[in-house]
Design an enzyme around this catalytic site. Structure first.
Site, PDB file in Angstrom:
ATOM      1  N   HIS A  72      45.487   4.425  27.612  1.00 18.91           N
ATOM      2  CA  HIS A  72      46.770   4.998  26.921  1.00 18.91           C
ATOM      3  C   HIS A  72      47.114   6.439  27.620  1.00 18.91           C
ATOM      4  CE1 HIS A  72      46.556   2.933  23.037  1.00 18.91           C
ATOM      5  NE2 HIS A  72      45.346   2.743  23.385  1.00 18.91           N
TER       6      HIS A  72
ATOM      7  N   ASP B  62      54.207   5.995  22.721  1.00 19.25           N
ATOM      8  CA  ASP B  62      52.739   5.782  22.287  1.00 19.25           C
ATOM      9  C   ASP B  62      51.978   7.278  22.312  1.00 19.25           C
ATOM     10  OD1 ASP B  62      49.638   5.393  22.118  1.00 19.25           O
ATOM     11  OD2 ASP B  62      49.716   4.339  24.009  1.00 19.25           O
TER      12      ASP B  62
END
Lengths: 554, 554
Positions: B367, B196
């Site tokens: 994140h 990610d």
């Protein structure tokens, strides 16, 4: 010093509240009106096709005999951008400091208004008399040189308007803000303070412009083997000065690129607001004569604006400059809210082409943060606080700050654009409302695009349109030709042949229904076509294109 | 372990790169393809009238016999939103953890696809075999529960795909990310890590979700006399859990408002992912039975979305709730780039109505920041790094980080959507390209709006249109009726009578010119009308409306 109610001065913001941009405020006392600033706003996302928004000056036109002049605090678009449009209607004499006037004159020239417009350059400390008002220009700091606050002496008392400002103890050009004068005025007694709210949400102090110069020096030192491209606001002359200083120190030539930046820098240079060492500036055509690592490009486009130099460079549609791997691109700016995606798009494009993009510590704001605002309140000690320049959330935080500074809640007023505020020693009251919606400029048209037109554009933009053309017999109303269907922005017609066939059938049926019911009125026939088709299309596609039936009769 | 070139596994991103959203990646080895995630993207500003963008799965359709299944990492729209659309075309069996599957099933139900779609709920640690692949689901943390990373065992080597993730040592629900398993896989040997990139620009660690709970407790404590309204992401079940915890602690009843939030929370509640104490949740209809200071509203609209609950409340068009002075409104979210203006608009509206708006320390990201990414690299020690999920600037920063972590530059690959990347022990090479432009969904239409339609909408939105209707004699081409001019989105016709008169004259002259030159071809006549009128209008107004000449012949 106690004044009667009848002695109140009126403060009438015609823009600049509930939004950033389009700053303009009228101050009125008996037969005298002065106007402070005359800026434009850029269109909101839903103002489709609009180029600019300028203030509605109906109230000023209705009182044109009272208007004594326009005083301008500084040369940013949101303070001077509407001047040519409004001068065509009001022809006010303009008062501003030297650089501000230079930038105004650039605009007047473009609109062929130089000969008809009276102008007077004002110095800091200087007073001008306009009707019942005396106005003094006070030195401030901001992200453009020659910014001024205004002390407005009125029979009702002294108003202080800060304009856009920050407190910079170590400015790049000229003096620091004249805090002593603010203090003196405070000692004499300030009736109302109208101060900049832009950064009223931010704690602390805004950093000095000089800190950016230090960052530039470091970046020039770190990147001695690369070409450097720096995007910043065209009007930030001090920023450009600091880039030139670093370039000179590190032996680089400077190219200035982008129409608005070239214009402003040449005006600033002519008027002595920027100091460019000889042989530092080169023309873009000479770019090939120098190695990359000896070049700095200063460009517009720091907000990701579509047609600005940096965006064109990033998209490879600039005719003189292309990005090469290794180029260092510095954004000396923060994205203004709403521009983030456009800025990121440009950054992505630049990096895909191999550039290294830098945007940390390369910008400082031009507006006062909370501690600076507190200082201005501490020096001026106004009776009333009237927050200006900002969206409601900024005005609200500013109002809370004023209260923290000891101003009673009832002496603080958040205004709405168009409010008529009456102010005197014993009055602070909104007593009326004047027209103050923005006026849309689209191409050469000023004010000919309004809400109906915008609503149509909105509708067209979402689902396109279908035009239904039918030719009817003048006597029998029988269908002679058509229905023909023309669509734009709806669906690919080639891939939707059957849909179009079905639309034609729906229209034919609607027409037959009208014939059967003996409906001959065109308006009603059109409505029947529209309604049937609209219902059919919603069921079939869940879309609502604009439907325009056109009937010809022969 | 040395593999031959022919043994390479193919990694084919069909979305999710160069943009946030529409995540979908195909992994192919000989006769086997698996698909990871199947998300949607929300339309960009220039995609006028488009509702959603879904992936182009042409490549998968052409290889439908190879496609063994869809494995899904978590239940966010940008990972599951396109499933019903794509399942209609591909009917893949779906593999996902429990909550993720619950959210997918909500979508399948809406599209009547439940009976035809094979589904298997997978547990962390569980392995599934799909053709030549074995896939293991690994526990991670993210802003939605039940997120998984995937270990994909291929004959060419082991791929690790993190999905969207963060490292939360103190998660609100369930366990922390299974770092030990990442380490074990690393020990065994990871061929490629696909991680990610969303926060790859941010230094340090993302804070734990629990820190927001502490902020809520403080805010509930500070505002015991006010109604509290909290806007957050509908899918952030843990966030909602923490609000409920604070509400329970401070004796408040909770109302959940906004369709998507009600749906997700009821699914989460049914599946045991949220723990709501008895008598805490009340229906909005009961709102009048409780004093304001005993209520908390949890709503959608934290991104300023037009039709979401909070936006409707702020605009006073919500039918059950209106803002009262003193209300405390908490934004438990950050604006996603592009939404800033919409969010500020809602904040301004709320504050104008007397609400106090809070948005500090009330959100954490889902994140991984740079230190977390480094940790994953340290544990998995992959041979190759393939950054995923992000715009180019994110992928680039991620690639730099991978290099810092010791991965040689030539072993790091930033892909473009549609690339076919072949990966094996001795190969990391893009060898092809497959179609991967997004497909536009507009109403019920999927893919029937393309670039020509969008360009027309763009044009119509900027300057509107003029329709010119002329009826010509079939034989002589003489003008029988018209020219009639219909305009929409151009100017106020009533205020522009003379402009319309002049337009008619221009058209008549164009027609006469055609007659004189004996031009009878309709296409040429239309072009002549269009060109003359377009030139005239540009000179007169500096605008370029769409011009549509329509000729009828009788």
């Amino acid at each position: 010093m106690k004044k009667l109610n009848s002695d109140a001065v009126k403060i009438i913001p015609l823009g600049g509240l509930e939004q950033i941009g389009m700053n303009i405020t009228a101050i009125e006392y008996e037969d005298s009106i002065i106007v402070i600033d005359c800026g434009l706003a850029f269109p909101e996302d839903d103002m489709l096709g609009i180029d600019l928004v300028i203030p509605d000056v109906t109230y000023l036109k209705e009182n044109a005999d009272k208007v004594k002049g326009l005083v301008v605090t500084h040369g940013h678009e949101d303070h001077i951008g509407a001047i040519p449009y409004i001068e065509k209607e009001l022809n006010m004499p303009i008062y501003a400091t030297k650089l501000t006037m230079g930038l105004i004159e650039n605009k007047l020239k473009e609109h062929n208004l130089m000969n008809n417009t009276r102008r007077k350059v004002v110095k800091y400390g200087q007073n001008i008399i306009l009707g019942k008002f005396r106005i003094e220009f006070i030195k401030t700091n901001h992200s453009i040189a020659d910014s001024a606050a205004l002390a407005i002496y009125t029979p009702a008392g002294l108003l202080v308007h800060t304009g856009d400002f920050k407190i910079d103890y170590t400015p790049v050009f000229g003096d620091m803000i004249d805090l002593q004068r603010f203090a003196e005025l405070g000692k004499k007694g300030v009736l109302a303070l109208m101060a900049d709210s832009t950064n009223a949400e931010r704690e602390g102090f805004t950093k000095s412009e000089k800190t950016v110069g230090r960052t530039f020096d470091n970046l020039f030192n770190d990147n001695q083997n690369h070409r450097i491209i720096i995007a910043t606001f065209a009007s930030n002359v001090d920023r450009v000065q600091q880039i030139i200083n670093s370039a000179y120190k590190y032996g680089r030539k400077v190219i200035i690129e982008g129409r608005s930046m070239v214009n402003i820098i040449s005006t600033a240079s002519e008027l002595g607001y920027i100091d460019i060492p000889d042989n530092t500036l080169i023309d873009i055509s000479q770019i090939k004569n120098y190695p990359d690592e000896k070049l700095v490009l200063i460009t517009t486009g720091s907000q990701g604006e579509n047609m600005a130099a940096l965006s064109r460079i990033a998209a490879s549609i600039h005719n003189k400059i292309s990005i090469m791997p290794g180029d260092v691109v510095i954004f000396s700016s923060h994205p203004i809210p709403g521009n983030e995606k456009a800025v990121f798009k440009v950054i992505n494009e630049l990096e895909m082409k191999g550039a290294h993009v830098i945007f940390e510590d390369t910008h400082v704001s031009g507006h006062a943060c909370r501690e600076e605002l507190k200082l201005i309140y501490a020096l001026t000690k106004p009776k009333y606080a009237i927050p200006v320049h900002g969206e409601y959330r900024h005005l609200k935080r500013h109002a809370e700050l004023a209260q923290e500074m000891g101003i009673p809640k009832e002496n603080i007023k958040i205004l709405t654009t168009g409010d008529v505020l009456e102010v005197s020693e014993d009055k602070l009251e909104v007593t009326g409302k004047v027209p103050a919606q923005g006026v849309f400029v689209d191409g050469l048209g000023v004010g000919d695009v309004g809400n109906i037109v915008l609503r149509d554009r909105q509708l067209l933009s979402q689902n396109g349109l279908l035009i239904i053309v039918v030719t009817l017999d003048k006597y029998s109303n029988n269908l002679i030709a058509g229905p023909d269907i023309v669509s734009r922005g709806f669906v690919y017609v080639r891939e939707s042949e059957t849909l179009m066939e079905d639309c034609r059938a729906v229209v034919e049926e609607a027409l037959e229904k009208c014939l059967r019911k003996n409906i001959t009125d065109w308006g009603k026939i059109k409505t029947t076509i529209k309604d049937s088709l609209s219902e059919f299309l919603w069921k079939r596609t869940k879309r609502s294109p604009m439907i325009l039936p056109i009937i010809t009769e022969v």
